[in-house]
Design an enzyme around this catalytic site. Structure first.
Site, PDB file in Angstrom:
ATOM      1  N   ASP A   1       0.861  -1.174   0.000  1.00 11.23           N
ATOM      2  CA  ASP A   1       0.000   0.000   0.000  1.00 11.23           C
ATOM      3  C   ASP A   1       0.905   1.234   0.000  1.00 11.23           C
ATOM      4  OD1 ASP A   1      -2.387   1.654   0.467  1.00 11.23           O
ATOM      5  OD2 ASP A   1      -1.586   1.865   2.493  1.00 11.23           O
TER       6      ASP A   1
ATOM      7  N   ASP B   1      -0.226   5.211   0.877  1.00 14.80           N
ATOM      8  CA  ASP B   1      -0.499   6.222   1.900  1.00 14.80           C
ATOM      9  C   ASP B   1      -0.538   5.603   3.299  1.00 14.80           C
ATOM     10  OD1 ASP B   1      -1.028   8.675   0.261  1.00 14.80           O
ATOM     11  OD2 ASP B   1      -2.528   7.351  -0.617  1.00 14.80           O
TER      12      ASP B   1
ATOM     13  N   ASP C   1      -1.976  -0.430   6.024  1.00 13.15           N
ATOM     14  CA  ASP C   1      -2.129   0.305   7.277  1.00 13.15           C
ATOM     15  C   ASP C   1      -3.575   0.590   7.638  1.00 13.15           C
ATOM     16  OD1 ASP C   1      -2.364   3.775   6.884  1.00 13.15           O
ATOM     17  OD2 ASP C   1      -2.458   2.367   5.210  1.00 13.15           O
TER      18      ASP C   1
END
Length: 221
Positions: free
Chosen positions: A13, A15, A172
């Site tokens: 991922d 961001d 996240d």
């Protein structure tokens, strides 16, 4: 002879996982909310983490009490322009992220970037992150279905020519973790802006500084 077991790829991922850009998004989202005549609540901001632009704008408009039938296109365009400016100023790496990317590349393990962010902004971010690290990039506007749907991670595995079960996905957000799990990946969660405690089927690590290639291999072995 090509192996058919063990770690085949790492899917990252962006961001909040590789770069500390969620705080940049927060700045722009608060600016947009003020421009629209309101103030973004903390709960709404948290609900946006890991979602695509369209979903985030729907959450924003609802939080501000704007009419449900109001078109979000202007908000999307404004936010994308503002984020382009902020991304162009440079992004801050999450601890351990740059080192892990380099280690994965040095080990000749294919990597993909799998993000809900739209490609225009991803292309800007890659100037900081380094597009050389990724054999495939799947963005939020590339597919009809995005996180938490499994399509983004399934697509990344397909582009790399490997089965999802031999991929470690690093995320996240609950939305991203759900997407990677549904795709059949081995999933590592790195808490950033949202608490991931109690997420089933996910290995939680405090920071990417605790992750290396040997550790990733052990998760798939």
């Amino acid at each position: 002879m090509q192996t058919t077991t063990g770690l085949a790829a790492v899917l990252f991922d962006m961001d909040g996982t590789l770069v500390d850009s969620e705080k940049v998004w927060t700045v722009a989202l608060y600016e947009l909310a003020e421009k629209l005549g309101g103030r973004l609540s903390d709960a709404a901001r948290a609900a946006m983490v890991g979602t695509n632009m369209s979903r985030s704008m729907a959450i924003l408009h609802d939080d501000l009490g704007l009419p449900a039938d109001r078109d979000t296109a202007d908000s999307v365009a404004w936010l994308e322009d503002r984020m382009g400016e902020l991304f162009a100023d440079g992004l801050v790496w999450k601890p351990g992220a740059q080192e892990l990317l380099a280690a994965v590349a040095a080990a000749d393990i294919p990597a993909a970037l799998v993000t809900a962010t739209r490609r225009r902004l991803v292309e800007t971010a890659l100037e900081t992150i380094g597009r050389r690290y990724f054999a495939a990039v799947v963005c939020g506007d590339d597919l009809d279905e995005t996180k938490p749907h499994p399509a983004p991670y399934r697509t990344a595995a397909t582009l790399l020519g490997v089965p999802p079960a031999r991929c470690v996905a690093i995320e996240d957000s609950p939305t991203g973790l759900a997407s990677a799990r549904a795709a059949g990946c081995v999933v590592v969660g790195i808490p950033s802006e949202v608490d991931l405690t109690g997420t089933p089927g996910v290995t939680l690590v405090d920071s990417l500084t605790a992750v290396d290639v040997s550790y990733l291999r052990s998760l798939v072995a």
